[in-house]
Design an enzyme around this catalytic site. Structure first.
Site, mmCIF file in Angstrom:
data_model
loop_
_atom_site.group_PDB
_atom_site.id
_atom_site.type_symbol
_atom_site.label_atom_id
_atom_site.label_comp_id
_atom_site.label_asym_id
_atom_site.label_seq_id
_atom_site.Cartn_x
_atom_site.Cartn_y
_atom_site.Cartn_z
ATOM 1 C CE LYS A 190 -4.558 -18.602 -2.625
ATOM 2 N NZ LYS A 190 -3.796 -18.327 -3.865
ATOM 3 C CD GLU A 266 -8.801 -3.194 -0.045
ATOM 4 O OE1 GLU A 266 -8.947 -2.548 0.994
ATOM 5 O OE2 GLU A 266 -7.683 -3.471 -0.509
ATOM 6 C CB CYS A 300 -6.829 -2.216 -8.355
ATOM 7 S SG CYS A 300 -6.330 -1.398 -6.834
ATOM 8 C CD GLU A 402 -9.237 -4.759 -13.414
ATOM 9 O OE1 GLU A 402 -9.549 -5.946 -13.259
ATOM 10 O OE2 GLU A 402 -8.833 -4.024 -12.488
HETATM 11 P P1 NAD Z 1 -7.533 -13.081 -8.778
HETATM 12 O O1 NAD Z 1 -8.902 -12.763 -8.328
HETATM 13 O O2 NAD Z 1 -7.365 -13.982 -9.939
HETATM 14 O O3 NAD Z 1 -6.714 -13.794 -7.597
HETATM 15 C C1 NAD Z 1 -6.568 -13.177 -6.343
HETATM 16 C C2 NAD Z 1 -6.401 -14.248 -5.283
HETATM 17 O O4 NAD Z 1 -7.599 -15.010 -5.200
HETATM 18 C C3 NAD Z 1 -5.284 -15.236 -5.572
HETATM 19 O O5 NAD Z 1 -4.628 -15.522 -4.361
HETATM 20 C C4 NAD Z 1 -6.034 -16.449 -6.091
HETATM 21 O O6 NAD Z 1 -5.362 -17.667 -5.901
HETATM 22 C C5 NAD Z 1 -7.292 -16.386 -5.245
HETATM 23 N N1 NAD Z 1 -8.452 -17.091 -5.807
HETATM 24 C C6 NAD Z 1 -8.779 -17.259 -7.104
HETATM 25 N N2 NAD Z 1 -9.943 -17.945 -7.207
HETATM 26 C C7 NAD Z 1 -10.360 -18.205 -5.945
HETATM 27 C C8 NAD Z 1 -11.489 -18.875 -5.380
HETATM 28 N N3 NAD Z 1 -12.437 -19.417 -6.154
HETATM 29 N N4 NAD Z 1 -11.589 -18.933 -4.041
HETATM 30 C C9 NAD Z 1 -10.654 -18.387 -3.235
HETATM 31 N N5 NAD Z 1 -9.560 -17.757 -3.720
HETATM 32 C C10 NAD Z 1 -9.416 -17.654 -5.045
HETATM 33 O O7 NAD Z 1 -6.804 -11.698 -8.976
HETATM 34 P P2 NAD Z 1 -5.357 -11.437 -9.570
HETATM 35 O O8 NAD Z 1 -5.376 -11.771 -11.016
HETATM 36 O O9 NAD Z 1 -4.377 -12.083 -8.671
HETATM 37 O O10 NAD Z 1 -5.208 -9.836 -9.378
HETATM 38 C C11 NAD Z 1 -5.632 -8.903 -10.317
HETATM 39 C C12 NAD Z 1 -6.990 -8.350 -9.953
HETATM 40 O O11 NAD Z 1 -6.977 -7.826 -8.638
HETATM 41 C C13 NAD Z 1 -7.420 -7.198 -10.843
HETATM 42 O O12 NAD Z 1 -8.774 -7.340 -11.158
HETATM 43 C C14 NAD Z 1 -7.228 -5.979 -9.958
HETATM 44 O O13 NAD Z 1 -8.013 -4.867 -10.275
HETATM 45 C C15 NAD Z 1 -7.579 -6.530 -8.621
HETATM 46 N N6 NAD Z 1 -7.002 -5.718 -7.540
HETATM 47 C C16 NAD Z 1 -7.807 -4.900 -6.812
HETATM 48 C C17 NAD Z 1 -7.273 -4.097 -5.801
HETATM 49 C C18 NAD Z 1 -8.112 -3.156 -4.970
HETATM 50 O O14 NAD Z 1 -7.595 -2.641 -3.978
HETATM 51 N N7 NAD Z 1 -9.350 -2.882 -5.313
HETATM 52 C C19 NAD Z 1 -5.918 -4.154 -5.546
HETATM 53 C C20 NAD Z 1 -5.121 -4.994 -6.324
HETATM 54 C C21 NAD Z 1 -5.674 -5.780 -7.324
HETATM 55 O O1 6OD Z 2 -2.638 1.655 -1.207
HETATM 56 C C1 6OD Z 2 -3.391 0.770 -0.773
HETATM 57 O O2 6OD Z 2 -3.651 0.659 0.433
HETATM 58 C C2 6OD Z 2 -4.000 -0.178 -1.699
HETATM 59 N N1 6OD Z 2 -4.850 -1.082 -1.156
HETATM 60 C C3 6OD Z 2 -3.684 -0.128 -3.010
HETATM 61 C C4 6OD Z 2 -4.243 -0.964 -3.970
HETATM 62 C C5 6OD Z 2 -3.702 -0.998 -5.213
HETATM 63 C C6 6OD Z 2 -4.210 -1.869 -6.205
HETATM 64 O O3 6OD Z 2 -3.540 -2.466 -7.017
#
Ligand code: NAD
Ligand code: 6OD
Length: 498
Positions: A190, A266, A300, A402
C-alpha cells in the site's frame, strides 16, 4: 520472458487512471482521487481507491499464491527472478524516473541518481544475499552421552503487508518488497496516496519479470478508514512492515496487536549532526548542505539539529547559509534545479507553520523562512525556501519535533560531552552524523549516539547489508542485509537425536 514495455500512461490528452493490482490483474477501485504534481499543483493522474473488500481480495490472492507454484520456487530461482526485476526496472528507467518526478516534484537528476538506481540495487542485493545466507547449526552433547544435531531452516513468514510513505516512494517500497520476495513470501503493498505512480509501474514490472500472479499485489488508497487500515488490521496478514510517521506507526501497532503479528517500523527522526572545530571545513559544509536539504529535507535521515563547536560557529553558519542560498528551486526537468517542492499543500502548510512557530520561539532566521516567488505555474506548486534557524532553546518545539522540510536549527557547543548530551536529547533515535578529523573522537562520539545509524564525515552513505532502523519514536527493529532476511522469514530449528 522479455521486459515488455507496457504503457502505464495514457496518451497525453487523456488523464491517466491508476488502478490496484490484484492476482495479476489491474482492478478499478470504489472511487477516484487525484494524484497531484507538486511542482505546479496540476492533476497528474487519477487513482482508484481500494476499499476493504479489495484489500481482502488482495490478501486472499496473496495467501492462495503462497500455496501455489511460488511455494516450490527454490532460492536460486527466486534470486534469478529478483535479478530479472532489477533488469526490468532498468529497462524502463526513464519511465520510472518520469513517474517518480511527476508524483514528487523532485529534480530529475535526483530521481535518476538516487531513487531508481536504488530500486534496482535493492532487488540485486537481496538476490545475492538469499543465495549465500547460511544458518546456524549446533552439535549438542546430551546428558545420556549421546549427541543431537540442531540446524535451522528458513521458511517464509507468509503474507506480508507493506505500507510506505511518499518521500522516496520507489526506493522505500522496493527496500521491503525485495527481501520479502527473496524469502519466499507474498506481499500486499500500500504505497502513499500522494505517490501512486511508481508502485503501479512496479506492478507492471513484476508481471514483465514473470512473478506469478498473486505474489505481488498492490492496493491504492489512503491510511485511516481506507486501504492502509484495512491491510494493517486484516486477520490473514502474517507480518506488517511500515515506513512513515511515528504516529501512524502507533496506529498500525494497535491494528496488529489483536493478531500478535510481527511489525517492522522505520519511522520519523529529529536527527543531530555534530560538527567539531577540527573538521575538514569545506567538505563538511557541502556534506551538511546535503544532509539538511536533500530531497527538500524530506528524508527521514536529514539533519534538523546541527551542533557546531563554538570557535567555528559563525563561520559555519555563514557558509551553510551560502549553500542554502545557492539552491535553485525550479522545474524538475530543468538541469539547474537543485531544490524541488514539498509533496503537498498540506505538507507545505505544516512546514510553514513551523517557520512561523520558530519566530515565536525566538529563532533568528539566518536565511529563508518563506516561499520562493515564481512568475509561472510553479506559483501553484508547493515550494518553500531552504531555511536556517539559530538561537532557539533546546526545548523549543521546532528543536524537538520532526518538521520534514528543508530546515535546520544550528546551535553552538563547547565540549564533546555537551555535544553528545545535546544530540541525544530527543525522543527519536534514527540517524546522527559526526564531523571531525580526529579519528579517536570520531569513534568515541559515534559510538555514544543514541541512533540506529551514525555517519562520520559523510551522510546517507548506504551499504544495504548493514542494519538500518531506529529506536524510540524512530521505530522498531532493523532491516538491511540479514536483518531483513530474519524479519521476512520464520526460522524452524530442527533437532535430530543422533
Ligand atoms: P504517513 O505515516 O502519513 O504515511 C505513510 C503510509 O501510511 C501511507 O501509505 C499512508 O497512507 C499510510 N497510513 C496512514 N495512516 C494509516 C493507518 N491508520 N493505517 C495504515 N496505514 C496508514 O507518513 P508520510 O507522511 O507518508 O511520510 C513521512 C514520514 O515518514 C516522516 O515522519 C518520515 O520521517 C517518515 N519516514 C521514515 C523513514 C525511515 O526509514 N525511518 C523513511 C522515510 C520516511
Ligand atoms: O536507504 C535506505 O535503505 C532507507 N530505508 C532510507 C530511508 C530514508 C528515509 O527517508
Amino acid at each position: 520472458m522479455g521486459c515488455r514495455a507496457v504503457l502505464l500512461l495514457a496518451p497525453e490528452d487523456k488523464l491517466k487512471l491508476l488502478h490496484s493490482y490484484i492476482d495479476g490483474t489491474f482492478v478499478a477501485g470504489r472511487s477516484e482521487f487525484p494524484d497531484i504534481n507538486p511542482a505546479d499543483g496540476s492533476v497528474a493522474a487519477m487513482v482508484t481507491e481500494a476499499g476493504p473488500e479489495m484489500v481482502d481480495d488482495a490478501v486472499t490472492a496473496a495467501r492462495r499464491a503462497l500455496a501455489g507454484p511460488w511455494r516450490r520456487t527454490g532460492v536460486r530461482e527466486r534470486a534469478a527472478l529478483l535479478y530479472r526485476i532489477a533488469e526490468c526496472i532498468e529497462s524502463r528507467f526513464e519511465q520510472f524516473v518520469a513517474a517518480e518526478v511527476t508524483d514528487t516534484g523532485k529534480p530529475v537528476a535526483l530521481a535518476s541518481r538516487l531513487d531508481v538506481p536504488r530500486a534496482a540495487a535493492n532487488f540485486r542485493v537481496f538476490a545475492d544475499l538469499i543465495k549465500t545466507a547460511g544458518l546456524e547449526a549446533f552439535h549438542t552433547e546430551t546428558a545420556d552421552g549421546r549427541q543431537a544435531l540442531n540446524y535451522a531452516v528458513r521458511n517464509p513468514i507468509g503474507v506480508v503487508g507493506i505500507i510506505t510513505p511518499w518521500n522516496l516512494p520507489l526506493l522505500l517500497l522496493t527496500w521491503k518488497v525485495a527481501p520479502a520476495l527473496a524469502c519466499g513470501n507474498t506481499v500486499v503493498v500500500k504505497p502513499s496516496e500522494e505517490t501512486p505512480a511508481t508502485a503501479t509501474l512496479l506492478a507492471e514490472t513484476m508481471r514483465d519479470a514473470g512473478i506469478p500472479s498473486g505474489v505481488f499485489n498492490l492496493v491504492h488508497g489512503f491510511g485511516e478508514r481506507s486501504a492502509g487500515e484495512a491491510l494493517a488490521s486484516h486477520p490473514d496478514v502474517n507480518a506488517v512492515t511500515f515506513t512513515g510517521e511515528s504516529r501512524t506507526g502507533a496506529a498500525i501497532m494497535r491494528a496488529c496487536a489483536p493478531h500478535v503479528r510481527p511489525v517492522s517500523f522505520e519511522l520519523g527522526g529529529k536527527n543531530a549532526a555534530i560538527v567539531f572545530a577540527d573538521c575538514d571545513f569545506e567538505p563538511t559544509v557541502t556534506g551538511m548542505a546535503d544532509a539538511v536539504f536533500l530531497n527538500t529535507g524530506q528524508v527521514c535521515l536529514c539533519a534538523e539539529r546541527v551542533y557546531v563547536e563554538r570557535p567555528i560557529f559563525d563561520r559555519f553558519v555563514d557558509a551553510l547559509k551560502k549553500k542554502a542560498e545557492q539552491l535553485r528551486p525550479g522545474w524538475p526537468a530543468d538541469d539547474t534545479t537543485t531544490l524541488g517542492p514539498l509533496i503537498s499543500a498540506t505538507h507545505r502548510d505544516k512546514v510553514m507553520s513551523y517557520y512561523r512557530l520558530a519566530r515565536e520561539e525566538g529563532a533568528t532566521i539566518v536565511t529563508g523562512g518563506g516561499v520562493p516567488e515564481f512568475d509561472d505555474a510553479r506559483r501553484n506548486g508547493f515550494y518553500v525556501q531552504p531555511t536556517i534557524l539559530t538561537g532557539m532553546a533546546e526545548s523549543a518545539r521546532c528543536a524537538q519535533e520532526e518538521i520534514f522540510g528543508p530546515v535546520c536549527h544550528v546551535a553552538p557547543f563547547d565540549s564533546e560531552e555537551e555535544a553528545i548530551t545535546l544530540a541525544n536529547d530527543t525522543k527519536y533515535g534514527l540517524a546522527a552524523s559526526v564531523w571531525t578529523s580526529n579519528l579517536g573522537r570520531a569513534h568515541r562520539v559515534a559510538q555514544q549516539m543514541r541512533a540506529g545509524i551514525t555517519w562520520v564525515n559523510c551522510w546517507f552513505l548506504r551499504d544495504l547489508r548493514t542494519p538500518f532502523g531506529g529506536m524510540g519514536l524512530s521505530g522498531i527493529g532493523r532491516e538491511g542485509g540479514m536483518h531483513s532476511l530474519n524479519f521476512y522469514s520464520e526460522l524452524n530449528n530442527v533437532c535430530i537425536r543422533i
